[in-house]
Design a protein around this motif. Structure first.
Motif, PDB file in Angstrom:
ATOM      1  N   ASN A  80       0.846  -1.183   0.000  1.00  0.00           N
ATOM      2  CA  ASN A  80       0.000   0.000   0.000  1.00  0.00           C
ATOM      3  C   ASN A  80       0.885   1.237   0.000  1.00  0.00           C
ATOM      4  O   ASN A  80       1.532   1.563   0.996  1.00  0.00           O
ATOM      5  CB  ASN A  80      -0.886  -0.016   1.244  1.00  0.00           C
ATOM      6  CG  ASN A  80      -1.826   1.157   1.263  1.00  0.00           C
ATOM      7  OD1 ASN A  80      -1.438   2.286   0.928  1.00  0.00           O
ATOM      8  ND2 ASN A  80      -3.063   0.912   1.639  1.00  0.00           N
TER       9      ASN A  80
ATOM     10  N   GLU B  13       0.180   4.333  -0.082  1.00  0.00           N
ATOM     11  CA  GLU B  13      -0.240   5.445   0.786  1.00  0.00           C
ATOM     12  C   GLU B  13       0.509   5.388   2.119  1.00  0.00           C
ATOM     13  O   GLU B  13       0.877   6.409   2.676  1.00  0.00           O
ATOM     14  CB  GLU B  13      -1.761   5.436   1.031  1.00  0.00           C
ATOM     15  CG  GLU B  13      -2.532   6.288   0.032  1.00  0.00           C
ATOM     16  CD  GLU B  13      -2.802   5.564  -1.276  1.00  0.00           C
ATOM     17  OE1 GLU B  13      -2.989   4.323  -1.232  1.00  0.00           O
ATOM     18  OE2 GLU B  13      -2.817   6.219  -2.347  1.00  0.00           O
ATOM     19  N   GLN B  14       0.714   4.193   2.602  1.00  0.00           N
ATOM     20  CA  GLN B  14       1.478   4.079   3.839  1.00  0.00           C
ATOM     21  C   GLN B  14       2.912   4.608   3.631  1.00  0.00           C
ATOM     22  O   GLN B  14       3.511   5.183   4.543  1.00  0.00           O
ATOM     23  CB  GLN B  14       1.551   2.626   4.331  1.00  0.00           C
ATOM     24  CG  GLN B  14       2.573   2.551   5.455  1.00  0.00           C
ATOM     25  CD  GLN B  14       2.603   1.278   6.252  1.00  0.00           C
ATOM     26  OE1 GLN B  14       2.208   0.203   5.772  1.00  0.00           O
ATOM     27  NE2 GLN B  14       3.090   1.384   7.472  1.00  0.00           N
ATOM     28  N   TRP B  15       3.421   4.428   2.427  1.00  0.00           N
ATOM     29  CA  TRP B  15       4.774   4.910   2.117  1.00  0.00           C
ATOM     30  C   TRP B  15       4.777   6.395   1.739  1.00  0.00           C
ATOM     31  O   TRP B  15       5.765   6.906   1.255  1.00  0.00           O
ATOM     32  CB  TRP B  15       5.412   4.048   1.015  1.00  0.00           C
ATOM     33  CG  TRP B  15       5.801   2.696   1.545  1.00  0.00           C
ATOM     34  CD1 TRP B  15       5.010   1.594   1.646  1.00  0.00           C
ATOM     35  CD2 TRP B  15       7.067   2.328   2.110  1.00  0.00           C
ATOM     36  NE1 TRP B  15       5.700   0.564   2.233  1.00  0.00           N
ATOM     37  CE2 TRP B  15       6.968   0.978   2.520  1.00  0.00           C
ATOM     38  CE3 TRP B  15       8.288   2.992   2.297  1.00  0.00           C
ATOM     39  CZ2 TRP B  15       8.027   0.288   3.119  1.00  0.00           C
ATOM     40  CZ3 TRP B  15       9.342   2.292   2.886  1.00  0.00           C
ATOM     41  CH2 TRP B  15       9.212   0.961   3.291  1.00  0.00           C
TER      42      TRP B  15
ATOM     43  N   THR C 230       2.067   9.579  11.980  1.00  0.00           N
ATOM     44  CA  THR C 230       0.779   9.050  11.533  1.00  0.00           C
ATOM     45  C   THR C 230       0.915   8.554  10.097  1.00  0.00           C
ATOM     46  O   THR C 230       1.953   8.748   9.452  1.00  0.00           O
ATOM     47  CB  THR C 230      -0.312  10.139  11.632  1.00  0.00           C
ATOM     48  OG1 THR C 230       0.193  11.318  11.011  1.00  0.00           O
ATOM     49  CG2 THR C 230      -0.635  10.446  13.087  1.00  0.00           C
ATOM     50  N   ARG C 231      -0.111   7.938   9.614  1.00  0.00           N
ATOM     51  CA  ARG C 231      -0.091   7.298   8.300  1.00  0.00           C
ATOM     52  C   ARG C 231       0.335   8.266   7.190  1.00  0.00           C
ATOM     53  O   ARG C 231      -0.182   9.382   7.093  1.00  0.00           O
ATOM     54  CB  ARG C 231      -1.487   6.763   8.014  1.00  0.00           C
ATOM     55  CG  ARG C 231      -1.523   5.706   6.988  1.00  0.00           C
ATOM     56  CD  ARG C 231      -2.933   5.148   6.929  1.00  0.00           C
ATOM     57  NE  ARG C 231      -3.110   4.418   5.686  1.00  0.00           N
ATOM     58  CZ  ARG C 231      -2.621   3.194   5.495  1.00  0.00           C
ATOM     59  NH1 ARG C 231      -1.965   2.589   6.437  1.00  0.00           N
ATOM     60  NH2 ARG C 231      -2.809   2.583   4.331  1.00  0.00           N
ATOM     61  N   GLY C 232       1.266   7.815   6.374  1.00  0.00           N
ATOM     62  CA  GLY C 232       1.700   8.627   5.240  1.00  0.00           C
ATOM     63  C   GLY C 232       2.773   9.653   5.586  1.00  0.00           C
ATOM     64  O   GLY C 232       3.309  10.315   4.701  1.00  0.00           O
TER      65      GLY C 232
ATOM     66  N   ALA D  84       9.096   1.227   6.949  1.00  0.00           N
ATOM     67  CA  ALA D  84       7.714   1.577   7.304  1.00  0.00           C
ATOM     68  C   ALA D  84       7.393   0.972   8.662  1.00  0.00           C
ATOM     69  O   ALA D  84       7.834  -0.131   8.977  1.00  0.00           O
ATOM     70  CB  ALA D  84       6.763   1.043   6.241  1.00  0.00           C
TER      71      ALA D  84
ATOM     72  N   SER E  95       4.383  -0.379  10.868  1.00  0.00           N
ATOM     73  CA  SER E  95       3.022  -0.803  10.506  1.00  0.00           C
ATOM     74  C   SER E  95       1.973   0.013  11.261  1.00  0.00           C
ATOM     75  O   SER E  95       2.139   0.331  12.430  1.00  0.00           O
ATOM     76  CB  SER E  95       2.840  -2.303  10.743  1.00  0.00           C
ATOM     77  OG  SER E  95       2.940  -2.564  12.108  1.00  0.00           O
ATOM     78  N   GLY E  96       0.940   0.361  10.538  1.00  0.00           N
ATOM     79  CA  GLY E  96      -0.121   1.189  11.107  1.00  0.00           C
ATOM     80  C   GLY E  96       0.259   2.651  11.258  1.00  0.00           C
ATOM     81  O   GLY E  96      -0.508   3.442  11.788  1.00  0.00           O
TER      82      GLY E  96
ATOM     83  N   GLY F 185       3.614   5.613   9.719  1.00  0.00           N
ATOM     84  CA  GLY F 185       4.261   6.128   8.518  1.00  0.00           C
ATOM     85  C   GLY F 185       5.621   5.489   8.302  1.00  0.00           C
ATOM     86  O   GLY F 185       5.815   4.316   8.614  1.00  0.00           O
ATOM     87  N   THR F 186       6.537   6.290   7.749  1.00  0.00           N
ATOM     88  CA  THR F 186       7.874   5.759   7.450  1.00  0.00           C
ATOM     89  C   THR F 186       8.948   6.576   8.181  1.00  0.00           C
ATOM     90  O   THR F 186       8.760   7.752   8.480  1.00  0.00           O
ATOM     91  CB  THR F 186       8.172   5.826   5.939  1.00  0.00           C
ATOM     92  OG1 THR F 186       7.962   7.166   5.499  1.00  0.00           O
ATOM     93  CG2 THR F 186       7.290   4.902   5.145  1.00  0.00           C
TER      94      THR F 186
END
Ligand SMILES: Nc1nc2c(ncn2[C@@H]2O[C@H](COP(=O)(O)OP(=O)(O)O)[C@@H](O)[C@H]2O)c(=O)[nH]1
Ligand SMILES: [Mg+2]
Ligand SMILES: [Zn+2]
Length: 360
Positions: free
Chosen positions: A6, A8-10, A195-197, A245, A247-248, A250-251
């Motif tokens: 996914n 978006e997570q990256w 947070t995500r992204g 990354a 999990s759940g 960002g990076t």
């Protein structure tokens, strides 16, 4: 082909997507490590190996440019049937952390790109240095990412509060986090940023515990950590920049320790780091005051009263000199401006001395 990652997570978002036209063929990916002009690139199909071949990037960007960790790139294809994929172009960066390369050359070294927060990491036991922090802050303000100060190894410190107060004086507008991977204190606070992204880069000296925190957040050992040494002069275990990354979330980009942080054309960022000095200088009687021995100099007054710390002032001058030198070496226009200003000042100074002599 099925998607296994996914993106978006990256960090894939509209800023990146809007740079790609519907007609463009190719595969989008994000550079996660680099070594010898070979890049590992995360794509929806997993990690691919990419290369800059021929003049591809030169043709699309009009200048000699290589990808860096954090970059979004377009690959010519996903498969590896005919060797490594070719990196066609680098998408526009929303932030870029750079310094001058070590040594006598005046080239830019890009540390990482497309970062949201940069965690300037210092350990609370041996690594504490406010002057170095001022350097880090300047390159971070220049990157367009947001700085956060990360104080590590809280379990080894007895005077954390005192150190935080000192940092607040040097960087009043910057968030400060205190962490320990031994007790786990403060690690949850990092997650609030991640947070995500979102992409965070960790920078700081070798041995302060950057990789340890990444492993802690990841819940497994993805980064090599130094064998414990009491003198804190460990070898560099992190030799490459590397993006992972969580999990759940960002990076994170891990970076090797930086010994030297040399300035480039960063005058505006310097003023941001030293905003207090910049504000006080506005009160000087002459707008081009050099804070030497001009009458009505607010800076000299502030230095005498202790409002400006002398070490901070000297560091400001040193960094300013470095920036002026860089500008003169790299830009003819800046060169001329510098000398014009210099001339104007020496003329004014001579005039002032002459008037003083007359009065005596
Ligand atoms: N006591 C203590 N030791 C730590 C902490 N974080 C890291 N270390 C140790 O410090 C050393 C350097 O850590 P490392 O993560 O490799 O630092 P890096 O070079 O910044 O990536 C290792 O021996 C770690 O075990 C901490 O919070 N407390
Ligand atoms: Mg490391
Ligand atoms: Zn002045």
């Amino acid at each position: 082909m099925n998607k296994i990652v996914n993106m978006e997570q990256w960090g894939l978002n509209d800023f990146i997507k809007n740079q790609i036209s519907p007609e463009e063929v190719g595969v989008i990916g994000r550079v996660i490590t680099e070594g010898n002009k070979i890049y590992k690139i995360m794509t929806e199909q997993g990690v691919k190996i990419g290369e800059v071949k021929g003049k591809s990037i030169y043709e699309s960007s009009g200048r000699e440019e290589f990808p860096s960790v954090g970059d979004w790139v377009i690959l010519d294809r996903i498969g590896s049937e005919n060797g490594n994929a070719r990196i066609e172009r680098i998408l526009q960066r929303k932030s870029k952390l750079s310094r001058k390369v070590a040594g006598k050359r005046f080239d830019e070294q890009i540390i990482a790109t497309n970062i949201d927060y940069i965690f300037i990491s210092m350990s609370l036991n041996n690594d504490f240095n406010l002057r170095r922090l001022e350097r880090y802050l300047t390159i971070v303000w220049d990157s367009m990412a947001i700085p956060v100060i990360l104080l590590t190894k809280a379990d080894l410190s007895t005077d954390a509060d005192k150190k935080i107060l000192e940092i607040e004086r040097v960087a009043p507008a910057v968030d400060i986090l205190t962490t320990s991977v031994v007790t786990g204190d403060g690690i949850a606070a990092i997650r609030k940023y991640l947070t995500r992204g979102i992409t965070i880069a960790f920078i700081g000296s070798s041995g302060v515990g950057k990789s340890s925190i990444i492993n802690y957040l990841k819940g497994e050992s993805v980064m090599e950590v130094q064998a414990l040494r009491n003198d804190d002069k460990g070898r560099h275990t992190t030799t490459q920049r590397q993006m992972v990354a969580i999990s759940g979330a960002g990076t994170i980009i891990d970076t090797p320790g930086m010994r030297e942080i040399q300035m480039m054309d960063m005058g505006e960022s310097l003023d941001r780091t030293f905003k207090d000095i910049d504000e006080i200088a506005k009160r000087c009687k002459f707008s081009d005051c050099q804070h030497q021995n001009e009458p009505g100099c607010a800076v000299r007054e502030a230095l005498e009263s202790g409002e400006i710390d002398k070490d901070r002032w000297n560091n400001f001058l040193k960094m300013k000199k470095e920036i002026d030198y860089y500008n003169r070496k790299t830009d003819k226009k800046a060169d001329n401006e510098y000398w014009l200003k210099f001339k104007k000042i020496s003329i004014a100074q001579r005039q002032l001395n002459k008037e003083r002599r007359k009065k005596q």
